[in-house]
Design a protein around this motif. Structure first.
Motif, PDB file in Angstrom:
ATOM      1  N   LYS A   1      -2.879   4.929   2.260  1.00  0.00           N
ATOM      2  CA  LYS A   1      -3.496   4.097   1.597  1.00  0.00           C
ATOM      3  C   LYS A   1      -3.003   3.304   0.158  1.00  0.00           C
ATOM      4  O   LYS A   1      -2.856   2.030  -0.081  1.00  0.00           O
ATOM      5  CB  LYS A   1      -4.985   4.529   1.048  1.00  0.00           C
ATOM      6  N   ALA A   2      -2.078   4.363  -0.507  1.00  0.00           N
ATOM      7  CA  ALA A   2      -1.209   3.871  -1.647  1.00  0.00           C
ATOM      8  C   ALA A   2      -0.154   3.026  -1.375  1.00  0.00           C
ATOM      9  O   ALA A   2       0.175   1.890  -1.751  1.00  0.00           O
ATOM     10  CB  ALA A   2      -0.821   4.895  -2.455  1.00  0.00           C
ATOM     11  N   GLU A   3       0.429   3.334   0.177  1.00  0.00           N
ATOM     12  CA  GLU A   3       1.512   2.355   0.495  1.00  0.00           C
ATOM     13  C   GLU A   3       0.926   1.169   1.003  1.00  0.00           C
ATOM     14  O   GLU A   3       1.747   0.296   0.783  1.00  0.00           O
ATOM     15  CB  GLU A   3       2.270   3.409   1.743  1.00  0.00           C
ATOM     16  N   GLU A   4      -0.263   1.145   1.419  1.00  0.00           N
ATOM     17  CA  GLU A   4      -0.824  -0.245   1.945  1.00  0.00           C
ATOM     18  C   GLU A   4      -1.057  -0.971   0.726  1.00  0.00           C
ATOM     19  O   GLU A   4      -0.811  -2.219   0.905  1.00  0.00           O
ATOM     20  CB  GLU A   4      -2.056   0.080   2.645  1.00  0.00           C
ATOM     21  N   GLY A   5      -1.786  -0.403  -0.369  1.00  0.00           N
ATOM     22  CA  GLY A   5      -1.822  -1.344  -1.641  1.00  0.00           C
ATOM     23  C   GLY A   5      -0.495  -1.841  -2.206  1.00  0.00           C
ATOM     24  O   GLY A   5      -0.505  -2.847  -2.794  1.00  0.00           O
ATOM     25  N   LYS A   6       0.364  -0.979  -2.055  1.00  0.00           N
ATOM     26  CA  LYS A   6       1.586  -1.458  -2.635  1.00  0.00           C
ATOM     27  C   LYS A   6       2.284  -2.697  -1.998  1.00  0.00           C
ATOM     28  O   LYS A   6       2.851  -3.748  -2.564  1.00  0.00           O
ATOM     29  CB  LYS A   6       2.652  -0.048  -2.654  1.00  0.00           C
ATOM     30  N   ASP A   7       2.267  -2.482  -0.742  1.00  0.00           N
ATOM     31  CA  ASP A   7       2.787  -3.454   0.245  1.00  0.00           C
ATOM     32  C   ASP A   7       1.890  -4.655   0.149  1.00  0.00           C
ATOM     33  O   ASP A   7       2.433  -6.018  -0.004  1.00  0.00           O
ATOM     34  CB  ASP A   7       2.618  -3.041   1.840  1.00  0.00           C
ATOM     35  N   GLN A   8       0.661  -4.711  -0.248  1.00  0.00           N
ATOM     36  CA  GLN A   8      -0.269  -5.890  -0.486  1.00  0.00           C
ATOM     37  C   GLN A   8       0.072  -6.577  -1.559  1.00  0.00           C
ATOM     38  O   GLN A   8       0.129  -7.687  -1.962  1.00  0.00           O
ATOM     39  CB  GLN A   8      -1.601  -5.497  -0.342  1.00  0.00           C
ATOM     40  N   ALA A   9       0.339  -5.779  -2.953  1.00  0.00           N
ATOM     41  CA  ALA A   9       0.568  -6.168  -4.101  1.00  0.00           C
ATOM     42  C   ALA A   9       2.087  -6.756  -4.064  1.00  0.00           C
ATOM     43  O   ALA A   9       2.221  -7.997  -4.381  1.00  0.00           O
ATOM     44  CB  ALA A   9       0.585  -5.098  -5.089  1.00  0.00           C
ATOM     45  N   MET A  10       3.149  -6.420  -3.066  1.00  0.00           N
ATOM     46  CA  MET A  10       4.341  -7.126  -3.218  1.00  0.00           C
ATOM     47  C   MET A  10       4.391  -8.255  -2.380  1.00  0.00           C
ATOM     48  O   MET A  10       5.013  -9.383  -2.593  1.00  0.00           O
ATOM     49  CB  MET A  10       5.539  -6.076  -2.686  1.00  0.00           C
ATOM     50  N   ALA A  11       3.333  -8.440  -1.298  1.00  0.00           N
ATOM     51  CA  ALA A  11       3.325  -9.671  -0.578  1.00  0.00           C
ATOM     52  C   ALA A  11       2.628 -10.735  -1.535  1.00  0.00           C
ATOM     53  O   ALA A  11       3.032 -11.737  -1.623  1.00  0.00           O
ATOM     54  CB  ALA A  11       2.320  -9.329   0.609  1.00  0.00           C
ATOM     55  N   ALA A  12       1.843 -10.393  -2.414  1.00  0.00           N
ATOM     56  CA  ALA A  12       1.010 -11.292  -3.218  1.00  0.00           C
ATOM     57  C   ALA A  12       2.002 -11.887  -4.356  1.00  0.00           C
ATOM     58  O   ALA A  12       1.974 -12.990  -4.417  1.00  0.00           O
ATOM     59  CB  ALA A  12      -0.178 -10.536  -3.825  1.00  0.00           C
ATOM     60  N   LEU A  13       2.761 -10.882  -4.636  1.00  0.00           N
ATOM     61  CA  LEU A  13       4.076 -11.299  -5.557  1.00  0.00           C
ATOM     62  C   LEU A  13       4.851 -12.190  -4.992  1.00  0.00           C
ATOM     63  O   LEU A  13       5.267 -13.181  -5.805  1.00  0.00           O
ATOM     64  CB  LEU A  13       4.695 -10.077  -6.182  1.00  0.00           C
ATOM     65  N   VAL A  14       5.181 -12.126  -3.644  1.00  0.00           N
ATOM     66  CA  VAL A  14       6.008 -12.948  -2.979  1.00  0.00           C
ATOM     67  C   VAL A  14       5.356 -14.346  -2.884  1.00  0.00           C
ATOM     68  O   VAL A  14       6.233 -15.249  -3.278  1.00  0.00           O
ATOM     69  CB  VAL A  14       6.631 -12.353  -1.837  1.00  0.00           C
ATOM     70  N   ARG A  15       4.117 -14.208  -2.637  1.00  0.00           N
ATOM     71  CA  ARG A  15       3.426 -15.555  -2.181  1.00  0.00           C
ATOM     72  C   ARG A  15       3.533 -16.408  -3.814  1.00  0.00           C
ATOM     73  O   ARG A  15       3.548 -17.531  -3.884  1.00  0.00           O
ATOM     74  CB  ARG A  15       2.163 -15.427  -1.883  1.00  0.00           C
ATOM     75  N   VAL A  16       3.195 -15.688  -4.879  1.00  0.00           N
ATOM     76  CA  VAL A  16       2.987 -16.287  -6.176  1.00  0.00           C
ATOM     77  C   VAL A  16       4.531 -16.790  -6.599  1.00  0.00           C
ATOM     78  O   VAL A  16       4.654 -18.114  -6.978  1.00  0.00           O
ATOM     79  CB  VAL A  16       2.689 -15.253  -7.208  1.00  0.00           C
ATOM     80  N   ALA A  17       5.626 -16.042  -6.214  1.00  0.00           N
ATOM     81  CA  ALA A  17       6.742 -16.473  -6.748  1.00  0.00           C
ATOM     82  C   ALA A  17       7.343 -17.708  -5.940  1.00  0.00           C
ATOM     83  O   ALA A  17       7.684 -18.727  -6.286  1.00  0.00           O
ATOM     84  CB  ALA A  17       7.749 -15.428  -6.405  1.00  0.00           C
TER      85      ALA A  17
END
Length: 111
Positions: free
Chosen positions: A64-80
């Motif tokens: 679950k922590a890995e999944e949350g990290k992946d979602q946060a990284m994907a959101a960061l890439v979209r923002v950038a």
């Protein structure tokens, strides 16, 4: 781990303990001796089953922590990607993305 497997693990442990209880009752004439055997077996079986469920819970938490990290990284890439490349928000997002190792959660778990 699927739920029926955990259920059957617990049922199996209780079944083995019941079998040991029956054998101990008929094998040892003294109540104290039978109680000693049952208590020792119960402690071992309970410890093994508890460790099994502890490991399974830890693995589920890590996933679950890995999944949350992946979602946060994907959101960061979209923002950038959507922001102006010269803006302070885009620069901060790129810097954060470059500084964050992809296995940050896994590295912390092993310490």
């Amino acid at each position: 781990m699927d739920k029926p497997f955990g259920f059957w693990t617990a049922v199996g442990g209780l079944g083995v303990l019941a079998l040991i209880t029956l054998v101990a009752i008929f094998r040892y004439p003294s109540t104290a001796d039978a109680t000693d055997v049952i208590t020792a077996a119960g402690a071992v079986i309970g410890t093994v089953i508890g460790a099994f469920f502890g490991v399974q819970t830890g693995a589920a938490g890590r996933a679950k922590a890995e999944e949350g990290k992946d979602q946060a990284m994907a959101a960061l890439v979209r923002v950038a990607a959507l922001s102006d490349s010269g803006s302070p928000a885009a620069r901060a997002a790129r810097e954060a993305f470059e500084e964050t190792p992809t296995s940050a959660v896994g590295d912390k778990a092993g310490e």
